[in-house]
Design an enzyme around this catalytic site. Structure first.
Site, PDB file in Angstrom:
ATOM      1  N   HIS A 196      -1.291   6.977   4.660  1.00 40.52           N
ATOM      2  CA  HIS A 196      -0.263   5.933   4.727  1.00 40.52           C
ATOM      3  C   HIS A 196       1.109   6.390   4.249  1.00 40.52           C
ATOM      4  O   HIS A 196       1.941   5.569   3.858  1.00 40.52           O
ATOM      5  CB  HIS A 196      -0.703   4.691   3.937  1.00 40.52           C
ATOM      6  CG  HIS A 196      -0.434   3.408   4.674  1.00 40.52           C
ATOM      7  ND1 HIS A 196      -0.672   2.172   4.135  1.00 40.52           N
ATOM      8  CD2 HIS A 196       0.065   3.180   5.899  1.00 40.52           C
ATOM      9  CE1 HIS A 196      -0.351   1.229   4.987  1.00 40.52           C
ATOM     10  NE2 HIS A 196       0.103   1.816   6.078  1.00 40.52           N
ATOM     11  N   CYS A 240       0.810  -1.223   0.000  1.00 43.90           N
ATOM     12  CA  CYS A 240       0.000   0.000   0.000  1.00 43.90           C
ATOM     13  C   CYS A 240       0.841   1.270   0.000  1.00 43.90           C
ATOM     14  O   CYS A 240       0.675   2.133  -0.868  1.00 43.90           O
ATOM     15  CB  CYS A 240      -0.915   0.005   1.223  1.00 43.90           C
ATOM     16  SG  CYS A 240      -2.181  -1.292   1.213  1.00 43.90           S
TER      17      CYS A 240
END
Length: 474
Positions: free
Chosen positions: A121, A66
């Site tokens: 993130h 990710c």
């Protein structure tokens, strides 16, 4: 003489709006238009229709995890360069250094309003949150959705059974992940805590914020970049109560139905605002499918899971629509990489990419618009974390390290394994002995990459701010 306000607004309105919807861990075989949909328990009519209105790629490639994929999107640089090559472990300095120039910063410099909603993130420290990296506004979480499960680790139920240890999660030891609302130049405001209950409504919140942003900027005639970082279908895969039981095929199918419906809400907002013809819409996924029970995704015809260099990990759905500019109903199997979005979107906005650093992306605008038959990319090196695991070139792939599932141990191969991706979708047969000539163009990609790392030394993971580039070596 400066332009009058009306002239500035007219110039800005000519710039196309950009809506980038990035699904989370959506495998190649999930959407109806990619062979999933009803086979996965839920039709995806809104996303399928979007594909018919623009271009669909069959060979859109991402990074294996990710954070690396999101970093590549934001910077146009492979994540090995920026110290974001793996999902960060708790307790370390994480994310992009402030030295990086994000696509949001480039677009802001061209008069775009920039908004982001969902998982970032790419940095947990306040300075590294989206509003410190070029976005005017943000609603979401700094890290990842599986932290929603912390509060359930000591509950005895069928999905999260007790671990049998009284030393379970404790908020005094590790704090729960915050949900933030933030504006550029202001301190982020915590508006919630990520727990299982909050997880159920995250996608609705992301969509509502995105729709409001689209409506506001459409009314004001301001070009905008809307980065919709969807929470679907990241583990824990749990639908909003509005969608629970809707398909009759379980939570996963209900979430697929919700994702399609939320995408439809955004598309409706664009249409209702009267800006459809001047808005680029991109729908893509950051990774291949989830590997963790009971939320495994589907990789379609490909083998493997994310966190590997298999095609299931690297190939992801990608759809782009720009009415009147990108021919409707186009399908291509040419290689495009997520890093290519950076120079492509910069070109759309009239921005120049930085020249003081390595930019790995290539401008694909002419390809998307049908002005040339093929992609501007022939291949790329594929990393899994900090391991160069494979290289792709046209319809061929060379594996240096073999790993099929994220939970498997990576195995360094005694000899590289060459795969014909047209005749061997499951990557089972090494044809290197029969086509040894392939080593030359494929290894050239590797050698050129290694040379660029010497010229532009990569940033180490965990590097704090302020960061100053090391002197390049020639």
């Amino acid at each position: 003489m400066p332009l009058c306000a009306g002239a500035v607004q007219a110039a800005n309105s000519a710039k196309p709006n950009i809506v980038f919807i990035l699904a989370d861990n959506l495998g190649y075989g999930e959407l109806g238009v990619y062979g999933g949909g009803i086979l996965r328990g839920a039709p995806t009519p809104r996303i399928d229709a979007l594909a018919s209105q623009g271009m669909r790629l069959l060979n859109f490639n991402v990074e294996a995890q990710c954070s690396p994929s999101r970093s590549a999107l934001m910077t146009g640089r492979f994540s090995m360069r920026s110290g974001t090559y793996a999902v960060p472990v708790g307790g370390q300095t994480d994310g992009l250094t402030l030295w990086e120039i994000t696509i949001a910063e480039l677009l802001s410099g061209q008069g775009y309003r920039t908004g982001m909603w969902g998982k970032w993130h790419l940095g947990s420290a306040e300075a590294r949150l989206p509003t410190g990296q070029g976005f005017d506004e943000w609603y979401g979480i700094p890290r990842t959705y599986d932290e929603a499960m912390w509060t359930a680790q000591n509950q005895s139920n069928s999905m999260w059974p007790s671990f049998g240890n009284k030393q379970g999660w404790n908020a005094d030891v590790v704090a729960p992940e915050p949900i933030y609302e933030a504006r550029k130049g202001q301190k982020p405001r915590q508006v919630g805590t990520l727990n299982l209950q909050a997880r159920l409504t995250m996608e609705a919140g992301i969509t509502d914020h995105a729709v409001a942003f689209i409506q506001k900027n459409a009314r004001e005639g301001t070009p905008f970049f809307a980065y919709v970082s969807s929470s679907m279908v990241h583990m824990p895969v749990l639908p909003n109560p509005e969608f629970a039981g809707k398909t009759g095929n379980g939570d996963w199918a209900d979430c697929l139905a919700e994702m399609d419906a939320r995408t439809g809400q955004i598309l409706d907002a664009i249409r209702d605002a009267g800006i459809e013809d001047n808005t680029i819409v991109i729908f893509a996924s950051d990774n291949g499918p989830e590997a963790t029970d009971p939320w495994q995704g589907d990789s379609g015809p490909w083998r493997g899971t994310y966190f590997t260099a298999t095609e299931a990990s690297l190939r992801a759905p990608f759809i782009i629509r720009w009415p009147g500019r990108i021919p409707a109903g186009t399908v291509s199997n040419d290689i495009v990489h997520i890093v290519d979005m950076y120079p492509t979107l910069a070109a759309v906005a009239g921005a120049k990419v930085p020249t003081d650093r390595a930019i790995d992306g290539v401008n694909q605008l002419a390809f998307f618009e049908g002005k040339q038959p093929h992609s501007n990319r022939e291949g790329f090196p594929a990393y899994v974390a900090d391991r160069l695991s494979a290289v792709k070139w046209h319809d061929w792939k060379m594996h240096f390290i073999w790993q099929e599932n994220m939970y498997d141990a990576p195995i360094t191969l005694a000899e590289p394994r060459i795969i014909n991706l047209l005749t061997d979708l499951k990557e089972e047969r090494d044809v290197g002995a029969k086509a040894s000539w392939l080593a030359t163009p494929m290894m050239k990609i590797v050698y050129d990459w290694e040379a660029s790392l010497k010229k532009y030394p990569p940033i180490k993971m965990g590097t704090p701010d302020p960061y100053t580039p090391a002197t390049s070596r020639h």
